[in-house]
Design an enzyme around this catalytic site. Structure first.
Site: not given
Ligand code: CTP
Ligand code: CA
Length: 225
Positions: A33-36
């Site tokens: 995933g990512n930090r959004s």
């Protein structure tokens, strides 16, 4: 009293907004995933709905409460987001792609939880570029707005992305700046079109949402020379 604050200037528009970070499963309990956080996309959805637009919010998982009066479509993976976006694209007059889309997915998904043992190599394949597909399928009069998060040479990369993707504008986020961007309630961005670069100083994401919508609606008006 609310009525006095809300210009109905987006009445008649259907705004599709993507938000959050998509997730690609490695096994039943882990994902890439990512930090959004989804905060910018949700702020845009809230602002657009309050200004009279019909809002379709296509959202990857977030910890946020959905804004009022939005048609919320939950998704998890990039492929699900793509299908949701393309499935309802015909309704949209404005598309704002605030989501942080996973660029790669694991080639293989383990059916059972991967067990810890020695080094592990994961093979990845690129996901589909949803924004590029939207631009290919756009109908007459549809505005397409992308986002770009950059950590270096933001303006150069932003300009390049604007041209490469064929969007009407890119909201450029320099995530190397401290205190703004990912997970913050505040942000500072540059609204980039082929002709202009408008710098918005640090402010709340909710305030910024209204300023961004202002610029999007300005694209509907004939350009001043
Ligand atoms: N985007 C998309 N589909 C993808 C990747 C990105 O629709 N598979 C959209 C994002 O929602 C965003 C815009 O494209 O509005 C720019 O995303 P960004 O990650 O900055 O662009 P990329 O082309 O993926 O470039 P980079 O290599 O810098 O990640
Ligand atoms: Ca990317």
């Amino acid at each position: 009293l609310d009525i006095l604050n809300h210009r109905n200037d987006l009445a008649g528009e259907t705004v599709m907004i993507t938000a959050g970070g998509t997730r690609e499963a490695l096994d039943p309990v882990r994902f890439l995933g990512n930090r959004s956080s989804g905060k910018m996309g949700y702020a845009l959805a809230d602002a657009a709905a309050k200004r009279g637009a019909k809002v379709i919010l296509i959202t990857a998982p977030t910890a946020l409460r959905a804004p009022a009066n939005c048609d919320v479509v939950p998704v998890v993976t990039t492929e699900e987001m793509r299908d949701a976006v393309l499935g309802r694209l015909a309704e949209a007059t404005i598309v704002i792609k605030a989501a942080a889309v996973a660029d790669y997915r694991p080639v293989m998904q383990a059916e059972q939880k991967l067990k810890r043992s020695g080094p592990l190599t994961i093979e990845l394949q690129p996901t589909e570029d949803i924004l590029a597909e939207v631009v290919r399928c756009r109908h007459e009069g549809m505005l397409v707005i992308g986002f770009a998060a950059e950590t270096e040479n933001a303006l150069v990369h932003g300009r390049d992305k604007l041209l490469r993707k064929g969007a009407d504008a890119i909201v450029l986020n320099d995530v190397s700046r401290p205190g703004v961007g990912f997970d913050s309630d505040r942000n500072a961005v540059t609204f980039l079109t082929q002709q202009t670069a408008i710098d918005f100083p640090e402010m709340s994401k909710r305030e910024l949402a209204d300023r961004i919508l202002e610029e999007v609606m300005a694209l509907r008006r004939p350009q001043k020379v």
